[in-house]
Scaffold this active site. Structure first.
Site, short mmCIF file in Angstrom:
data_model
loop_
_atom_site.label_atom_id
_atom_site.label_comp_id
_atom_site.label_asym_id
_atom_site.label_seq_id
_atom_site.Cartn_x
_atom_site.Cartn_y
_atom_site.Cartn_z
N LYS A 1 0.83 -1.21 0.00
CA LYS A 1 0.00 0.00 0.00
C LYS A 1 0.87 1.27 0.00
CE LYS A 1 -4.05 -2.05 2.27
NZ LYS A 1 -4.99 -1.93 3.41
N TYR B 1 -11.61 -2.28 -4.46
CA TYR B 1 -12.30 -2.44 -3.18
C TYR B 1 -13.82 -2.51 -3.34
CZ TYR B 1 -8.16 -2.00 -0.21
OH TYR B 1 -6.96 -2.22 0.45
N PHE C 1 -16.11 3.10 5.70
CA PHE C 1 -14.72 3.49 5.47
C PHE C 1 -14.33 3.51 4.00
CE2 PHE C 1 -14.82 -1.10 6.49
CZ PHE C 1 -14.15 -1.65 5.42
N ARG D 1 -2.08 -14.19 4.00
CA ARG D 1 -2.87 -13.49 5.03
C ARG D 1 -2.30 -13.74 6.43
NH1 ARG D 1 -7.39 -10.67 3.63
NH2 ARG D 1 -8.37 -10.93 5.65
N THR E 1 -6.20 -7.47 10.38
CA THR E 1 -6.45 -6.17 9.75
C THR E 1 -6.06 -5.00 10.66
OG1 THR E 1 -8.31 -7.23 8.62
CG2 THR E 1 -8.24 -4.83 8.56
N ASN F 1 -2.29 0.09 7.23
CA ASN F 1 -1.84 -1.28 7.59
C ASN F 1 -0.98 -1.94 6.51
OD1 ASN F 1 -3.89 -1.89 5.83
ND2 ASN F 1 -5.09 -3.10 7.28
N HIS G 1 -2.09 -5.19 1.33
CA HIS G 1 -3.37 -5.80 1.00
C HIS G 1 -3.09 -7.24 0.58
CE1 HIS G 1 -7.21 -6.71 -0.89
NE2 HIS G 1 -6.52 -7.20 -1.90
N GLU H 1 -9.24 -9.54 -8.46
CA GLU H 1 -8.37 -8.40 -8.15
C GLU H 1 -7.17 -8.32 -9.09
OE1 GLU H 1 -7.51 -8.78 -3.96
OE2 GLU H 1 -9.63 -8.60 -3.44
N1 UDP Z 1 -10.30 -0.57 6.75
C1 UDP Z 1 -10.40 0.63 7.39
N2 UDP Z 1 -11.30 0.75 8.42
C2 UDP Z 1 -12.07 -0.30 8.83
C3 UDP Z 1 -11.95 -1.53 8.16
C4 UDP Z 1 -11.06 -1.64 7.12
O1 UDP Z 1 -9.71 1.59 7.04
O2 UDP Z 1 -12.86 -0.14 9.77
C5 UDP Z 1 -9.36 -0.70 5.63
C6 UDP Z 1 -8.09 -1.41 6.04
O3 UDP Z 1 -6.98 -0.74 5.46
C7 UDP Z 1 -8.25 -2.78 5.45
C8 UDP Z 1 -9.09 -2.52 4.21
O4 UDP Z 1 -9.95 -1.46 4.59
O5 UDP Z 1 -6.99 -3.38 5.15
C9 UDP Z 1 -9.91 -3.68 3.72
O6 UDP Z 1 -10.65 -4.19 4.79
P1 UDP Z 1 -10.73 -5.77 5.04
O7 UDP Z 1 -11.74 -6.01 6.10
O8 UDP Z 1 -10.91 -6.46 3.73
O9 UDP Z 1 -9.29 -6.11 5.67
P2 UDP Z 1 -8.04 -6.90 5.09
O10 UDP Z 1 -8.56 -7.96 4.16
O11 UDP Z 1 -7.17 -5.87 4.40
O12 UDP Z 1 -7.34 -7.47 6.30
MG MG Z 2 -9.94 -7.84 2.58
#
Ligand code: UDP
Ligand code: MG
Length: 152
Positions: free
Chosen positions: A12, A52, A60, A88, A94, A115, A118, A129
């Site tokens: 990212k 996304y 968000f 993962r 996350t 974070n 991705h 994707e």
């Molecule tokens: N995200 C955020 N706020 C939230 C939840 C998610 O900013 O409350 C962002 C975060 O950067 C995350 C991305 O949205 O990595 C995608 O969310 P997801 O639940 O898919 O998490 P991931 O698969 O990246 O762990």
């Molecule tokens: Mg995700």
């Protein structure tokens, strides 16, 4: 081997700005995963919306799209045994506060909105994707020479 699969990973913009590209790629390579396609680019708003799309109704979403398109990213397709789950696991939870020490997010990040990486959550979503960024001719075709030492 039948459980060899592809996943989609993106370094990212926060991680690119913090010069963590090498650190993130290194962690993927060291476990034995292989990079089969890679490019650096800045996402357009349209690409970010598509990337996304599964989160489009979340509160968000707007902030996330703005952030992911705010600077260069590194997009890559990573291949290996159970690659989706493995990446993962390496990325961690996350929320960095909940990510185990030893994971990328647990070691290198502070906030959910910063974070660093991705990782696709299923082989099906990985394909959706990576198809935004890569076509089939972008993938390397040669096998890795260390395969016999990575897999039994
Ligand atoms: N995200 C955020 N706020 C939230 C939840 C998610 O900013 O409350 C962002 C975060 O950067 C995350 C991305 O949205 O990595 C995608 O969310 P997801 O639940 O898919 O998490 P991931 O698969 O990246 O762990
Ligand atoms: Mg995700």
């Amino acid at each position: 081997m039948s459980d060899i699969e592809r996943t989609f990973v993106m370094v990212k913009p926060d991680a690119v700005k913090r010069r963590l590209i090498g650190e993130i790629i290194s962690r993927l390579e060291k476990v034995g995963l292989r990079i089969v396609a890679m490019r650096m680019l800045q996402l357009t708003k349209a690409m970010a919306d598509e990337h996304y799309a599964i989160h489009k109704d979340k509160p968000f979403f707007d902030g996330l799209v703005k952030f992911i398109s705010s600077g260069p990213v590194v997009a890559m397709v990573v291949e290996g045994k159970d690659a989706v789950k493995r990446v993962r696991k390496l990325a961690g939870a996350t929320k960095p506060m909940e990510a185990e020490v030893g994971t990328m997010r647990g070691d290198l990040a502070m906030e959910i909105g910063r974070n660093i990486v991705h990782a696709a959550d299923s082989p099906e979503n990985a394909k959706i994707e990576y198809s935004i960024y890569f076509k089939e001719s972008d993938f390397v075709k040669n096998p890795m020479l260390d395969e016999d030492w990575v897999y039994e």
